[in-house]
Every structure is written in C-alpha cells, then in structure tokens.
Design a protein around this motif. Structure first.
Motif, PDB file in Angstrom:
ATOM      1  N   ASN A   9       0.863  -0.978  -0.078  1.00 49.36           N
ATOM      2  CA  ASN A   9       0.185   0.003   0.132  1.00 49.36           C
ATOM      3  C   ASN A   9       0.720   1.283  -0.085  1.00 49.36           C
ATOM      4  OD1 ASN A   9      -1.716  -1.763   2.271  1.00 49.36           O
ATOM      5  ND2 ASN A   9      -2.717  -1.465   0.283  1.00 49.36           N
ATOM      6  N   TYR A  10       2.188   1.065  -0.008  1.00 49.34           N
ATOM      7  CA  TYR A  10       3.335   2.294  -0.018  1.00 49.34           C
ATOM      8  C   TYR A  10       3.295   2.913  -1.445  1.00 49.34           C
ATOM      9  CZ  TYR A  10       7.604   4.841   1.122  1.00 49.34           C
ATOM     10  OH  TYR A  10       8.358   5.918   1.062  1.00 49.34           O
ATOM     11  N   THR A  11       2.246   3.364  -1.870  1.00 54.25           N
ATOM     12  CA  THR A  11       2.360   4.074  -3.273  1.00 54.25           C
ATOM     13  C   THR A  11       1.436   5.105  -3.420  1.00 54.25           C
ATOM     14  OG1 THR A  11       1.790   3.388  -5.368  1.00 54.25           O
ATOM     15  CG2 THR A  11       0.501   2.343  -3.900  1.00 54.25           C
ATOM     16  N   PRO A  12       1.966   6.306  -4.157  1.00 50.62           N
ATOM     17  CA  PRO A  12       1.241   7.541  -3.973  1.00 50.62           C
ATOM     18  C   PRO A  12      -0.218   7.107  -4.705  1.00 50.62           C
ATOM     19  CG  PRO A  12       3.342   7.786  -5.281  1.00 50.62           C
ATOM     20  CD  PRO A  12       3.297   6.391  -4.764  1.00 50.62           C
ATOM     21  N   GLN A  55       6.773   1.694  -7.359  1.00 52.67           N
ATOM     22  CA  GLN A  55       6.137   1.892  -6.004  1.00 52.67           C
ATOM     23  C   GLN A  55       6.270   0.824  -5.403  1.00 52.67           C
ATOM     24  OE1 GLN A  55       3.393   0.099  -6.420  1.00 52.67           O
ATOM     25  NE2 GLN A  55       3.485  -0.505  -8.610  1.00 52.67           N
ATOM     26  N   GLY A  56       5.438   0.816  -4.550  1.00 53.38           N
ATOM     27  CA  GLY A  56       5.460  -0.304  -3.220  1.00 53.38           C
ATOM     28  C   GLY A  56       5.360  -1.476  -3.829  1.00 53.38           C
ATOM     29  N   MET A  57       4.452  -1.919  -4.910  1.00 51.85           N
ATOM     30  CA  MET A  57       4.294  -3.199  -5.380  1.00 51.85           C
ATOM     31  C   MET A  57       5.477  -3.707  -6.315  1.00 51.85           C
ATOM     32  SD  MET A  57       1.584  -4.835  -4.697  1.00 51.85           S
ATOM     33  CE  MET A  57       1.414  -6.038  -5.780  1.00 51.85           C
ATOM     34  N   SER A  58       5.913  -2.665  -6.843  1.00 51.74           N
ATOM     35  CA  SER A  58       7.424  -3.161  -7.838  1.00 51.74           C
ATOM     36  C   SER A  58       8.303  -3.585  -6.579  1.00 51.74           C
ATOM     37  CB  SER A  58       7.660  -1.921  -8.570  1.00 51.74           C
ATOM     38  OG  SER A  58       7.821  -0.846  -7.795  1.00 51.74           O
ATOM     39  N   ILE A  59       8.707  -2.885  -5.666  1.00 53.49           N
ATOM     40  CA  ILE A  59       9.716  -3.124  -4.919  1.00 53.49           C
ATOM     41  C   ILE A  59       9.382  -4.343  -3.930  1.00 53.49           C
ATOM     42  CG2 ILE A  59       9.249  -1.869  -2.611  1.00 53.49           C
ATOM     43  CD1 ILE A  59      12.229  -0.897  -2.710  1.00 53.49           C
ATOM     44  N   ALA A  60       8.256  -4.436  -3.714  1.00 50.65           N
ATOM     45  CA  ALA A  60       7.671  -5.746  -2.962  1.00 50.65           C
ATOM     46  C   ALA A  60       8.059  -6.972  -4.094  1.00 50.65           C
ATOM     47  CB  ALA A  60       6.267  -5.793  -2.759  1.00 50.65           C
ATOM     48  N   GLY A  61       7.719  -6.770  -5.523  1.00 47.71           N
ATOM     49  CA  GLY A  61       7.890  -7.820  -6.173  1.00 47.71           C
ATOM     50  C   GLY A  61       9.636  -8.274  -6.405  1.00 47.71           C
ATOM     51  N   HIS A  62      10.357  -7.088  -6.423  1.00 46.69           N
ATOM     52  CA  HIS A  62      11.747  -6.949  -6.580  1.00 46.69           C
ATOM     53  C   HIS A  62      12.489  -7.997  -5.252  1.00 46.69           C
ATOM     54  CE1 HIS A  62      15.692  -4.540  -7.152  1.00 46.69           C
ATOM     55  NE2 HIS A  62      15.866  -5.666  -6.951  1.00 46.69           N
ATOM     56  N   THR A  63      11.760  -7.413  -4.189  1.00 47.78           N
ATOM     57  CA  THR A  63      12.222  -8.380  -2.858  1.00 47.78           C
ATOM     58  C   THR A  63      11.865  -9.845  -3.021  1.00 47.78           C
ATOM     59  OG1 THR A  63      11.850  -6.317  -1.762  1.00 47.78           O
ATOM     60  CG2 THR A  63      11.895  -8.289  -0.366  1.00 47.78           C
ATOM     61  N   GLY A  64      10.771  -9.993  -3.306  1.00 43.65           N
ATOM     62  CA  GLY A  64      10.120 -11.677  -3.490  1.00 43.65           C
ATOM     63  C   GLY A  64      11.052 -12.414  -4.601  1.00 43.65           C
TER      64      GLY A  64
END
Length: 135
Positions: A9-12, A55-64
């Motif tokens: 949810n950490y996204t503009p 944004q939040g989803m892209s960095i979450a995917g990168h981490t995963g």
C-alpha cells in the motif's frame, strides 16, 4: 477510523484513489524502506521496466524475486517441498537482499523475514516517514 496497511500500500496511488481526505493519516510499514530512494530498485526498474513508475508493489516484487532465487539456490538442484522449506527457514542474518533495510532471519517458527520495518504516514497527500516514537 485509522487506516493501516503494509508495503504493497506504500504507493502514491493510495492517496490519489482514496482521496486526500480519506487517505490523510494512513499508516503503512515497509521492510525495504523508501522505494523512491532505493538506488538498487531504481536501477532495476530502469533496466527491466523503464515505462513503469517504481512504487510499493514493484519493490515488493523485486524483494520477493531476489529472495526466491536465494531460496532456490540454497535448496539445491533437486528441488522438493522439503528442501525449499528448509532453505526458506535457513536465513540466519547473513543475507540481505539488494533492496532490504535489514538482514534476513528465518527459522522453523520465524517466517517474518526481517527484524526491522519503517513506517510511513500520508501527510497532505504524500507519504512521509512516521515518527516511530509514537508507536
């Protein structure tokens, strides 16, 4: 009500879609810190998804993705459910993904991944670091 979310949810777009009145005060946590300031993630996005705003989803995917590659590496060439679970539970703080803010720690009863989170809150339509002393 107080709205609370997590890294995704950490996204503009949260403030934009909800509207500033609803989003104001929204708190979210992230184990990867500020995606907009993370140099590794910015380079990754420019290389692999140049037309997408980080944004939040892209960095979450990168981490995963990074963690999954490391888990598979640890599990060995003959992947089984047991070898993957054992590998996923084998992080003792010696590994840190390129976008994480702390080293990864796991175990049979610890699947949290990280010991540190950063909190952000929407103020005037923008996420700002949340004063963690208030927690």
């Amino acid at each position: 009500p107080q709205w609370v979310g997590y890294q995704w949810n950490y996204t503009p777009q949260v403030a934009e879609l909800a509207g500033n009145e609803v989003a104001e005060g929204f708190i979210t946590a992230s184990g990867v810190g500020d995606y907009a300031m993370n140099e590794s993630h910015q380079k990754f996005m420019k290389k692999y998804m140049p037309d997408t705003v980080p944004q939040g989803m892209s960095i979450a995917g990168h981490t995963g993705a990074e963690l999954l590659v490391e888990i598979f590496r640890r599990a060995g060439k003959n992947l089984t459910r047991q070898s993957v679970v054992k590998a996923a539970e084998s992080f003792k703080g010696e590994y840190k993904c390129s976008v994480c803010i702390s080293n990864i720690r796991t175990g049979p009863k610890d699947h949290l991944l990280q010991d540190e989170l950063r909190f952000y809150q929407v103020k005037n339509g923008t996420f700002v670091m949340f004063d963690q002393e208030k927690l």
